[in-house]
Design a protein around this motif. Sequence first.
Motif, PDB file in Angstrom:
ATOM      1  N   ARG A   1       1.308  -1.483  -0.201  1.00  0.00           N
ATOM      2  CA  ARG A   1       0.065  -0.137  -0.431  1.00  0.00           C
ATOM      3  C   ARG A   1       1.106   1.482  -0.076  1.00  0.00           C
ATOM      4  NH1 ARG A   1      -4.478   1.067   5.272  1.00  0.00           N
ATOM      5  NH2 ARG A   1      -5.473  -0.668   3.631  1.00  0.00           N
TER       6      ARG A   1
ATOM      7  N   ARG B   1       1.615   4.204  -2.683  1.00  0.00           N
ATOM      8  CA  ARG B   1       1.357   5.413  -2.144  1.00  0.00           C
ATOM      9  C   ARG B   1       2.525   6.453  -2.766  1.00  0.00           C
ATOM     10  NH1 ARG B   1      -2.259   5.240   0.149  1.00  0.00           N
ATOM     11  NH2 ARG B   1      -2.689   5.137   2.210  1.00  0.00           N
TER      12      ARG B   1
ATOM     13  N   GLU C   1      -7.894  -5.116  -2.354  1.00  0.00           N
ATOM     14  CA  GLU C   1      -7.193  -3.712  -2.415  1.00  0.00           C
ATOM     15  C   GLU C   1      -5.913  -4.416  -2.741  1.00  0.00           C
ATOM     16  OE1 GLU C   1      -4.227  -0.425   0.440  1.00  0.00           O
ATOM     17  OE2 GLU C   1      -6.563  -2.581   0.944  1.00  0.00           O
TER      18      GLU C   1
ATOM     19  N   GLU D   1      -2.886  -2.781 -10.513  1.00  0.00           N
ATOM     20  CA  GLU D   1      -1.865  -1.491 -11.518  1.00  0.00           C
ATOM     21  C   GLU D   1      -0.786  -1.265 -11.335  1.00  0.00           C
ATOM     22  OE1 GLU D   1      -1.127   3.313  -9.647  1.00  0.00           O
ATOM     23  OE2 GLU D   1      -2.216   2.192  -8.794  1.00  0.00           O
TER      24      GLU D   1
ATOM     25  N   ILE E   1      -8.889   1.866 -10.863  1.00  0.00           N
ATOM     26  CA  ILE E   1      -8.689   2.766  -9.847  1.00  0.00           C
ATOM     27  C   ILE E   1     -10.828   2.502  -9.777  1.00  0.00           C
ATOM     28  CG2 ILE E   1      -8.822   4.306  -8.137  1.00  0.00           C
ATOM     29  CD1 ILE E   1      -5.972   2.931  -8.953  1.00  0.00           C
TER      30      ILE E   1
ATOM     31  N   LYS F   1     -10.844   0.131  -7.392  1.00  0.00           N
ATOM     32  CA  LYS F   1     -11.004  -0.633  -6.601  1.00  0.00           C
ATOM     33  C   LYS F   1     -11.832   0.284  -5.457  1.00  0.00           C
ATOM     34  CE  LYS F   1      -6.709   0.333  -4.386  1.00  0.00           C
ATOM     35  NZ  LYS F   1      -4.994   0.669  -4.197  1.00  0.00           N
TER      36      LYS F   1
ATOM     37  N   GLU G   1      -8.831   5.009   1.726  1.00  0.00           N
ATOM     38  CA  GLU G   1      -7.692   4.271   1.325  1.00  0.00           C
ATOM     39  C   GLU G   1      -8.501   4.734  -0.526  1.00  0.00           C
ATOM     40  OE1 GLU G   1      -4.722   2.538   0.562  1.00  0.00           O
ATOM     41  OE2 GLU G   1      -5.182   3.340   2.736  1.00  0.00           O
TER      42      GLU G   1
ATOM     43  N   ASP H   1      -6.153   6.540  -3.008  1.00  0.00           N
ATOM     44  CA  ASP H   1      -5.857   6.455  -4.576  1.00  0.00           C
ATOM     45  C   ASP H   1      -6.101   7.760  -5.417  1.00  0.00           C
ATOM     46  OD1 ASP H   1      -4.993   4.473  -4.306  1.00  0.00           O
ATOM     47  OD2 ASP H   1      -6.940   3.096  -3.657  1.00  0.00           O
TER      48      ASP H   1
ATOM     49  N   THR I   1      -4.002   9.104  -8.249  1.00  0.00           N
ATOM     50  CA  THR I   1      -4.230   8.995  -9.957  1.00  0.00           C
ATOM     51  C   THR I   1      -5.380  10.171 -10.705  1.00  0.00           C
ATOM     52  OG1 THR I   1      -6.398   7.889  -9.329  1.00  0.00           O
ATOM     53  CG2 THR I   1      -4.194   6.985  -9.020  1.00  0.00           C
TER      54      THR I   1
END
Length: 548
Positions: A216, A220, A401, A408, A458, A461, A471, A475, A479
Amino acid sequence: MKIATNKLIATLALSTAFLLGCQDDLINKNENPNGVSPDNVHPNLMLATVLTESSRNVVDLGCGNIAGVMQHTQKNGWAGGHNNYDWSNQSWAEYYNILRDNKVIYERAVAMDFPFHQGVALVMRAYNFGMITDLWGDAPYTNALNASEGGNENLLPAFDTQDVIYEGILADLEMANTVLAVDESQAQNENIYGTDVIYGGDPLQWRRFANSLMLRYYMRISGKEPAMAQAGVEKIVSDPDQYPIITSIENDATMSYVGNGSDDAWPSNSVFDLGGSQYTRIQMCETLVDALQTRNDPRIAVWAEKVEVPLVVSDTLSAETNTIVDGVRYISPDQIPPGIPYNTDPEYVGLPPAVGNIPAGYNLNAGAGQGSANPHVSAISDMYRDATGPMLLARLASAAEVHFILAEAALNGWAVGDAQTLYNAGVKASLETWGVGDQYEAYLAGPAAFDGTLEQLITQKWIASWTAATEAWFDYRRTGFPALEAGDAARRSALPLRFYYMQDELTVNESNAMEAVNRLEETAFTSPDGKNSAWSKPWVLQGTGEPY
């Protein structure tokens, strides 16, 4: 005269002895005979508190104001913070309180040679400092928990820069993975009171959690440190024995709610909130409802209730018609004021984001007031009235996740596997989580079929982050997906990016706090707040061009 002086001295001596004796008695009487000092406390006595409070924060954000930002839900009353980003002076005290307790757990675990508790404490230290820096930006870190040592550097700690905090988080998780490499019997011996409410004392599961958090946080920082992020992710994926990760929903890091009282029950329940207003005021957001409907997504029936009273608007109805027949409201067009939007979907209708000052009035809801029930908009699922249940879980990290992170990474060209396979696995894990895994093949045969774009990945997600929307917010920031738009009543015409530093910190620790504020980057939406704005960019977003 000498005799009088001696008498006075004797009297003073007796009085002093009496006062000292009383002081000793008071000190002894004010000592809690049942209390335990931090130097002697067993880490199990504090572990459950750290785990439950950390988990509750995930739900309070992910079902609360951040679910509003990410347009999973909207509130039909008292909606300023949820719908409109009407924020200010947001406190991080709760996170630092958890971290202080967690520090005691770690120190006692080291003193008692409890490697399992050391590893868990390292994971939770990383998790909570991660939340702080993700939500606010730069923050006290290196000297944040050292106030007992005295000195201005500890009482008024400097704010570490965000890059330093992320490096520390990754280092803690790396160490946790190593420390937790103990056999299960050792962990169970340490966890004698069963206070591990997340994994029941299973060290392998905690290693999976630690390494999934590393994924994660590498993702990030990928917009700022792409080479470091790629190397870190590839290292984890290339050595599953050394770095096990969460790959199935049975490994998810979750906490269930006990439901014995309002403090340990699902937050929107109407069991302890007898009026049910906490449940009633939360409704599905139009953005998520539309996304689910266009994909024929079976999760909509799990998360949402159908509208109680559908609308039928037709010019075939007689003028001045506005009546309910057999549970359906019929309205002739002449009864609708010009320019007023409405939605006649017979099943699911979402509340548009930041729709107005009285959102309960949306969709022609007659006589709506602040927070009044709206039978023409979908409520969240009836299960969220319950105090506890098999799906009412705080979700700290999940297989869905992890698969989406790796998908990705594959789209980025990193050596982690096939992007489509990983995307499909993420979708499947989410569907299984919500009890509709049997519809996986049909779902991926429709509009959700993999198209190779980051936007689609995304967006899926984001859908999968239901009840854990924080979360999805992080994201979105890096993005720009999903491409959400702020509603008309929102405080700005763009989504916020961070929390405000609280006024107490700005006042008491002014010099250090203002250094951190001045390191924020203003955007077109920062004004009129000044740099300490929810629309300013912390380090992790500066120079990336995202999300605006």
